[in-house]
Enzyme design. Structure first.
Site, short mmCIF file in Angstrom:
data_model
loop_
_atom_site.label_atom_id
_atom_site.label_comp_id
_atom_site.label_asym_id
_atom_site.label_seq_id
_atom_site.Cartn_x
_atom_site.Cartn_y
_atom_site.Cartn_z
N HIS A 1 8.10 -3.94 -9.01
CA HIS A 1 7.66 -3.91 -7.92
C HIS A 1 8.49 -3.68 -6.80
CE1 HIS A 1 4.27 -5.47 -10.24
NE2 HIS A 1 3.32 -4.24 -9.85
N ALA B 1 15.17 -6.27 10.22
CA ALA B 1 16.13 -6.26 9.20
C ALA B 1 16.31 -4.46 9.29
CB ALA B 1 15.99 -6.69 7.96
N ARG B 2 15.26 -3.52 9.21
CA ARG B 2 15.71 -2.15 9.24
C ARG B 2 16.20 -1.92 10.49
NH1 ARG B 2 9.75 -0.62 6.50
NH2 ARG B 2 10.36 -1.09 4.26
N GLU C 1 15.70 -2.14 1.53
CA GLU C 1 15.08 -2.05 2.98
C GLU C 1 14.04 -0.86 3.12
OE1 GLU C 1 14.71 -4.51 5.02
OE2 GLU C 1 16.65 -5.63 4.98
P1 TGC Z 1 -0.24 -0.89 3.77
O1 TGC Z 1 -1.51 -0.70 3.07
O2 TGC Z 1 0.29 0.34 4.43
O3 TGC Z 1 0.13 -2.02 4.45
C1 TGC Z 1 -0.35 -3.25 4.16
C2 TGC Z 1 -0.56 -4.20 5.45
O4 TGC Z 1 0.64 -4.22 5.90
C3 TGC Z 1 0.42 -3.89 7.46
N1 TGC Z 1 1.93 -3.16 7.59
C4 TGC Z 1 2.68 -3.83 8.48
N2 TGC Z 1 2.88 -5.02 9.31
C5 TGC Z 1 3.94 -5.15 9.89
N3 TGC Z 1 4.99 -4.70 9.89
C6 TGC Z 1 5.14 -3.31 9.18
N4 TGC Z 1 6.19 -2.79 9.19
C7 TGC Z 1 4.06 -2.91 8.29
N5 TGC Z 1 3.56 -2.01 7.59
C8 TGC Z 1 2.45 -2.39 7.05
C9 TGC Z 1 -0.54 -2.77 7.31
O5 TGC Z 1 -1.17 -2.44 8.62
C10 TGC Z 1 -1.39 -3.30 6.38
O6 TGC Z 1 -2.15 -4.42 7.08
P2 TGC Z 1 -3.71 -4.86 6.70
O7 TGC Z 1 -4.17 -5.95 7.70
O8 TGC Z 1 -4.51 -3.55 6.87
O9 TGC Z 1 -3.61 -5.44 5.31
O10 TGC Z 1 0.85 -1.15 2.49
P3 TGC Z 1 1.34 -0.13 1.31
O11 TGC Z 1 1.08 -0.95 0.04
O12 TGC Z 1 0.70 0.97 1.03
O13 TGC Z 1 2.63 0.08 1.30
C11 TGC Z 1 3.29 0.65 2.27
C12 TGC Z 1 4.77 0.85 2.22
C13 TGC Z 1 5.15 1.68 1.21
C14 TGC Z 1 5.24 1.55 3.47
C15 TGC Z 1 5.51 -0.35 2.20
O14 TGC Z 1 5.07 -1.22 1.19
C16 TGC Z 1 7.35 -0.54 2.13
O15 TGC Z 1 7.54 -0.53 3.22
N6 TGC Z 1 7.60 -0.34 0.82
C17 TGC Z 1 9.12 -0.47 0.89
C18 TGC Z 1 9.52 -1.73 0.42
C19 TGC Z 1 10.69 -2.33 0.95
O16 TGC Z 1 11.16 -2.06 1.99
N7 TGC Z 1 11.29 -3.51 0.36
C20 TGC Z 1 12.57 -4.17 0.84
C21 TGC Z 1 12.80 -5.44 0.25
S1 TGC Z 1 13.89 -6.45 0.82
C22 TGC Z 1 15.56 -5.74 0.83
O17 TGC Z 1 15.43 -4.67 0.65
C23 TGC Z 1 16.45 -6.56 1.67
S2 TGC Z 1 17.87 -5.87 1.51
C24 TGC Z 1 18.73 -6.66 2.43
C25 TGC Z 1 20.13 -6.60 2.75
O18 TGC Z 1 20.67 -7.05 2.06
O19 TGC Z 1 20.19 -6.10 4.02
P1 FAD Z 2 11.63 2.25 -7.11
O1 FAD Z 2 10.38 1.78 -6.03
O2 FAD Z 2 11.19 2.08 -8.36
O3 FAD Z 2 11.84 3.44 -6.42
C1 FAD Z 2 12.71 4.46 -7.36
C2 FAD Z 2 12.60 6.05 -6.68
O4 FAD Z 2 11.35 6.24 -6.71
C3 FAD Z 2 13.31 5.91 -5.32
O5 FAD Z 2 13.91 7.21 -5.10
C4 FAD Z 2 11.91 5.81 -4.47
O6 FAD Z 2 12.30 6.62 -3.09
C5 FAD Z 2 10.78 6.76 -5.24
N1 FAD Z 2 9.60 6.32 -5.07
C6 FAD Z 2 8.98 5.14 -4.83
N2 FAD Z 2 7.75 5.28 -4.61
C7 FAD Z 2 7.44 6.57 -4.24
C8 FAD Z 2 6.53 7.32 -3.55
N3 FAD Z 2 5.12 6.58 -3.37
N4 FAD Z 2 6.52 8.57 -3.40
C9 FAD Z 2 8.05 9.22 -3.44
N5 FAD Z 2 8.69 8.76 -4.10
C10 FAD Z 2 8.56 7.32 -4.35
N6 FAD Z 2 15.00 -6.81 -2.30
C11 FAD Z 2 14.46 -8.13 -1.60
O7 FAD Z 2 13.34 -8.52 -1.69
N7 FAD Z 2 15.49 -8.85 -1.20
C12 FAD Z 2 16.68 -8.51 -1.04
O8 FAD Z 2 17.50 -9.42 -0.60
C13 FAD Z 2 17.20 -7.21 -1.70
N8 FAD Z 2 18.55 -7.06 -1.64
C14 FAD Z 2 19.06 -5.83 -2.19
C15 FAD Z 2 20.32 -5.70 -2.36
C16 FAD Z 2 20.70 -4.48 -3.10
C17 FAD Z 2 22.23 -4.44 -3.38
C18 FAD Z 2 19.95 -3.91 -3.72
C19 FAD Z 2 20.30 -2.49 -4.17
C20 FAD Z 2 18.38 -3.86 -3.70
C21 FAD Z 2 17.94 -5.20 -2.89
N9 FAD Z 2 16.72 -5.41 -2.70
C22 FAD Z 2 16.19 -6.49 -2.13
C23 FAD Z 2 15.55 -4.42 -3.34
C24 FAD Z 2 15.35 -2.99 -2.66
O9 FAD Z 2 14.64 -3.14 -1.56
C25 FAD Z 2 14.65 -2.24 -3.52
O10 FAD Z 2 15.64 -1.45 -4.47
C26 FAD Z 2 13.93 -1.06 -2.89
O11 FAD Z 2 12.88 -1.54 -1.80
C27 FAD Z 2 13.49 0.08 -3.98
O12 FAD Z 2 12.87 -0.49 -5.17
P2 FAD Z 2 13.33 -0.07 -6.47
O13 FAD Z 2 14.70 -0.21 -6.70
O14 FAD Z 2 12.34 -0.67 -7.33
O15 FAD Z 2 13.04 1.78 -6.56
#
Ligand code: TGC
Ligand code: FAD
Length: 392
Positions: free
Chosen positions: A143, A250-251, A371
């Site tokens: 996930h 963070a974004r 992110e």
């Molecule tokens: P969805 O049904 O759209 O939303 C679920 C609930 O969340 C609310 N919501 C938000 N609330 C606050 N801030 C936001 N940005 C929000 N976006 C949505 C929404 O209103 C809803 O609330 P409720 O009360 O109705 O339940 O959720 P979905 O499951 O359809 O997913 C939407 C999607 C795909 C946009 C979301 O899951 C997403 O942004 N996915 C990307 C995941 C991601 O960015 N992961 C990052 C992991 S952390 C990381 O990468 C750290 S790297 C750190 C570093 O080294 O710098």
């Molecule tokens: P996937 O979700 O499997 O996606 C694979 C491909 O499919 C991507 O190109 C994506 O755009 C595409 N895709 C997915 N869903 C859809 C859709 N609905 N429609 C069209 N295309 C789609 N996470 C944390 O929680 N904490 C951290 O501190 C953190 N640090 C990180 C540090 C590094 C160096 C890296 C590489 C990642 C880190 N992450 C962290 C995880 C990061 O947030 C995820 O890698 C990112 O959210 C994408 O998830 P995934 O790699 O599983 O790709």
């Protein structure tokens, strides 16, 4: 690595739009990066080691919780100051900015916003000073883009919770003292829990062999029947919106940070193009190289204006998730394209560690994925303007 001769581009006199305080904060961060990051970062990246020696310096320039109130040890600054600090740190290295982003926006922010007073007082001052380092566990092996499907879970055992599951790709995990972990309760509702190093059944193995963000430590968070004291649950927000709210912060920082990496690549390529002679003149005199450089400064300038406006909106509490997505997506893509073009301007020298460009380029391949991927941010914009969800 070559001495750090960085001169920041400011083609539209954007400095005139900043306050004196903004400039002081930005300049202090810039000077620190030149003095303490540039001399060591290439070796750290080559050795795939996070340089822990810079933690006190990061704390000193206010990189840990820039906008967290001073009563909790934060710097109490505005959102533009936060952005400028991220820009300067990422000018040095995206991995170092990652460490600061995670600590500030993904660990301190949820404790500040979703925690109670006892949790704020226990964790925030130590995180602000860098005495404790944090990580943020949202992503799981199955996930990533869809965190709502997470399977990490906790059960109420009466006097404590029992946590099971695993998080992958977690920045800072190998050395974190605390982790803010997102997990489902027995009803399937997502909550944040603070997990502390030393709790039995909690381990943080490092992920090796990355070609990107080599100066940032990445790893797993594994929970095998970890007993979590009840007071470690963040009480004030639950549901997927809680972790997504942290991601907004963070974004936003990344949208600024990517400009730093782009500025460093542009500045390096510009200097090189003026010095490197081929066919009897500097390569900067050839139209093809000028096109690359002119397009770079145009894109950097547009990106600077985008984040400045976003920062104003954020200061007013008006920035939307979709506006933040647009800036993160645009600016990281911009920086990655500039890194690739700048690398070409340096020819063969561009692939070496003598210059920072290749390192930035490789780092940005992670930044464009974490992110929220480039695709996910486009879909967030698409949904915002059409009202139609194309994720599912
Ligand atoms: P969805 O049904 O759209 O939303 C679920 C609930 O969340 C609310 N919501 C938000 N609330 C606050 N801030 C936001 N940005 C929000 N976006 C949505 C929404 O209103 C809803 O609330 P409720 O009360 O109705 O339940 O959720 P979905 O499951 O359809 O997913 C939407 C999607 C795909 C946009 C979301 O899951 C997403 O942004 N996915 C990307 C995941 C991601 O960015 N992961 C990052 C992991 S952390 C990381 O990468 C750290 S790297 C750190 C570093 O080294 O710098
Ligand atoms: P996937 O979700 O499997 O996606 C694979 C491909 O499919 C991507 O190109 C994506 O755009 C595409 N895709 C997915 N869903 C859809 C859709 N609905 N429609 C069209 N295309 C789609 N996470 C944390 O929680 N904490 C951290 O501190 C953190 N640090 C990180 C540090 C590094 C160096 C890296 C590489 C990642 C880190 N992450 C962290 C995880 C990061 O947030 C995820 O890698 C990112 O959210 C994408 O998830 P995934 O790699 O599983 O790709």
């Amino acid at each position: 690595m070559k001495p750090d001769l960085f001169e920041a581009p400011d083609y539209y006199n954007i400095d005139d739009l900043l306050s004196e305080e903004h400039k002081l904060i930005r300049d202090a961060a810039r000077a620190w990066v030149k003095r303490d990051v540039s001399p060591i970062i290439e070796e750290a990246a080559q050795n795939a080691e996070f340089p822990k020696s810079i933690i006190p310096g990061l704390a000193e320039i206010g990189a840990f919780g820039p906008y967290i109130p001073e009563e909790y040890g934060g710097a109490g600054l505005d959102q533009i100051s936060y952005g400028l600090i991220m820009q300067e740190i990422e000018r040095g290295d995206s991995g170092v900015r990652s460490t600061a982003s995670v600590q500030s926006s993904l660990v301190m922010y949820p404790i500040w916003k979703y925690g109670n007073e006892a949790q704020r007082n226990k964790y925030l001052p130590k995180l602000a000073s860098g005495e404790w380092m944090g990580s943020f566990g949202l992503t799981e092996p199955d996930h990533g883009s869809n965190p709502g499907g997470m399977v990490t879970n906790f059960k109420d055992m009466g006097d404590h919770y029992l946590l099971n599951g695993a998080k992958l790709w977690i920045s800072n995990s190998p050395f974190c003292d605390v982790a803010v972990v997102w997990a489902k309760n027995e009803e399937g509702r997502i909550h944040g829990l603070v997990v502390e190093r030393g709790m039995e059944g909690f381990s943080t193995p490092e992920t090796h062999n990355k070609w990107s963000l080599r100066a940032s430590a990445t790893g797993e968070l594994i929970f095998q029947d970890v007993k979590i004291p009840k007071e470690n649950l963040l009480p004030n927000k639950s549901g997927l919106g809680a972790p997504l709210g942290c991601l907004d912060s963070a974004r936003y920082g990344i949208a600024w940070g990517a400009i730093g990496a782009a500025m460093d690549c542009y500045d390096t390529a510009l200097r090189y193009a003026k010095e490197r002679i081929q066919f009897g003149k500097p390569i900067g005199a050839f139209q093809l190289q000028q096109k690359k450089l002119a397009e770079m400064i145009t894109e950097i300038t547009k990106a600077q204006l985008l984040v400045l406006r976003l920062g104003q909106l954020k200061n007013e509490g008006k920035a939307t998730t979709a506006q933040i997505s647009m800036a993160k997506r645009n600016n990281v893509d911009m920086a990655l394209k500039i890194a690739r073009e700048a690398r070409q301007i340096l020819g063969a020298m561009g692939i070496t560690g003598e210059y920072s460009i290749m390192r930035h380029m490789m780092n940005l391949e992670s930044v464009i994925t974490y992110e929220g991927t480039h695709d996910i941010h486009l879909l967030i914009t698409g949904m915002d303007i059409t009202g139609l969800n194309a994720f599912k």
